[in-house]
Design an enzyme around this catalytic site. Sequence first.
Site: not given
Length: 275
Positions: A8, A10, A105, A117
């Site tokens: 990912d 983030e 994250h 999120h």
Amino acid sequence: MKVLISVDMEGISGIVHPSETNPDRYDYERSRALMTAEANSVIAGVLDAEPTAVVRVADAHGPFRNLLPEELDRRAHLVRGRPRPLGMLGGLDEHTDALLLVGYHARAGRGPAVLAHTMNDGILDVRVAGRSLGEIGLGAAMAGHLGVPVVLLSGDDSACAELGALVPSAVTVAVKQALGQGAAVALHPAEARDRLRRAAAEAVGGRARVAPLVLAGPLEVEVDLSAPFMVDLATLVPGVSRADGGRTVAFTAADFAEAYRLVLLLAQLATTNPG
């Protein structure tokens, strides 16, 4: 040996703001390069420990088309594009020996945590058997359903703590300390890469000590959505019903694979324009 590295954006060192993770915004190209470099460090660490390993790398951010293919370590196979089976875990199967989560994250509602999120802004919380799970927990449990352990996670300190609560034996690398949703104290990217390479080798070498996260079915699942029209759409899916509170839908899944697929579908519905 077969390994999947899911990457990912983030949780990559130095990234703190949505404008750095959005293809149409400021500094996204730099973020792609940072993301690819951290993926390469983890690939190198895996192959330091297991030189003959088959390594797949799943691009797991946004459109799933962020990693720079020509810059990725040529010894790895890239899983790219969407939609695809298992979403962020594209390429995972029951023959995989270890899953490594890079640049992840924390879940929605957790903080302080950088860019926290769960899948998208339409989902406020996902609860499986009463436990809140974000992308980390959902991924770990989906892997566990297939008998695959999560042996490594990198991201901010909040993301690392999130996996630590679920899989205490996994290796974690905090490449930044969260100060809030859009601020952190970050390692220099080169230092983060050095730590990731060493940690990946350690994690793969010690994979036998890590048990898969198994959530046995049937499972009661609740999903909190950010807008009423999302609930209206979600209840068109067979088996999904409204729950108390006006923003929550619920369903019963026979096993975690079914739960995971339905959550992926609800996340996609949450991005739909109602009019």
